[in-house]
Design a protein around this motif. Sequence first.
Motif, short mmCIF file in Angstrom:
data_model
loop_
_atom_site.label_atom_id
_atom_site.label_comp_id
_atom_site.label_asym_id
_atom_site.label_seq_id
_atom_site.Cartn_x
_atom_site.Cartn_y
_atom_site.Cartn_z
N UNK A 143 43.64 -10.19 86.55
CA UNK A 143 42.68 -10.54 85.49
C UNK A 143 43.40 -10.79 84.17
N UNK A 144 42.89 -11.73 83.38
CA UNK A 144 43.54 -12.11 82.13
C UNK A 144 43.58 -10.96 81.14
N UNK A 145 42.65 -10.02 81.20
CA UNK A 145 42.67 -8.85 80.32
C UNK A 145 43.90 -7.99 80.63
N UNK A 146 44.24 -7.88 81.91
CA UNK A 146 45.42 -7.11 82.30
C UNK A 146 46.69 -7.83 81.86
N UNK A 147 46.70 -9.17 81.98
CA UNK A 147 47.86 -9.95 81.53
C UNK A 147 48.06 -9.73 80.05
N UNK A 148 46.98 -9.80 79.28
CA UNK A 148 47.03 -9.61 77.84
C UNK A 148 47.56 -8.21 77.49
N UNK A 149 47.06 -7.20 78.19
CA UNK A 149 47.49 -5.83 77.92
C UNK A 149 48.98 -5.64 78.23
N UNK A 150 49.43 -6.20 79.35
CA UNK A 150 50.86 -6.09 79.69
C UNK A 150 51.73 -6.81 78.68
N UNK A 151 51.31 -8.01 78.26
CA UNK A 151 52.07 -8.76 77.27
C UNK A 151 52.16 -7.97 75.97
N UNK A 152 51.06 -7.35 75.61
CA UNK A 152 51.06 -6.55 74.38
C UNK A 152 52.01 -5.36 74.52
N UNK A 153 52.04 -4.74 75.71
CA UNK A 153 52.96 -3.61 75.95
C UNK A 153 54.41 -4.06 75.81
N UNK A 154 54.71 -5.31 76.22
CA UNK A 154 56.07 -5.83 76.11
C UNK A 154 56.34 -6.39 74.71
N UNK A 155 55.34 -6.39 73.84
CA UNK A 155 55.51 -6.91 72.50
C UNK A 155 55.45 -8.43 72.45
N UNK A 156 54.78 -9.04 73.42
CA UNK A 156 54.68 -10.50 73.49
C UNK A 156 53.28 -10.93 73.06
N UNK A 157 53.19 -12.17 72.57
CA UNK A 157 51.90 -12.73 72.21
C UNK A 157 51.95 -14.23 72.40
#
Length: 169
Positions: A143-157
């Motif tokens: 799900x895109x919400x999980x992708x967003x959360x993981x990217x945020x954890x890695x400091x990506x946007x």
Amino acid sequence: MSDHYYDLVIQKELRNLLVCYGVERVNRNWTELVIDLEEQIKSFRKREEAVEVPTLPKPTLPKPVPAPPVSPVVEPVVEPVAVPVAVEATDKKTAHKNAILKKRAELNEKKIEGRTLLTEINLKKWIAEGLTYWKIAELTGVWDAEVSALAKNYGLQSEISKTIAFKKK
């Protein structure tokens, strides 16, 4: 399931009663309380049985009236109607959900968990290529919400989320 604290309070109160009044007196009073409660329940049930429920008369339905004669049908002219934006958005969301579920099924057949594809390196690469979290979700079956959360954890946007965040300020 009972509350542990509640059980401890009851045990403490029972111990205090037993110490103060003795086992026989507490048992006698407890028995009297139970007997009183049973009598109250019996009297309530007798009152319930004594109450008569009135029966209502069966309603009568009006007789059906015959329908008026039908005139010949004229074919209406159908003009194209613009599809509302909300309907298009719903179709896109449904298509997105179906794409994710389809990809998830494909990966499950290969015994691959979609989240394992979401490494920091892969996310950096996909974001640099300009992919949205929506598209990454469809590629990985996550799900895109999980992708967003993981990217945020890695400091990506992603660029799109940066643009949206900038507009909100």
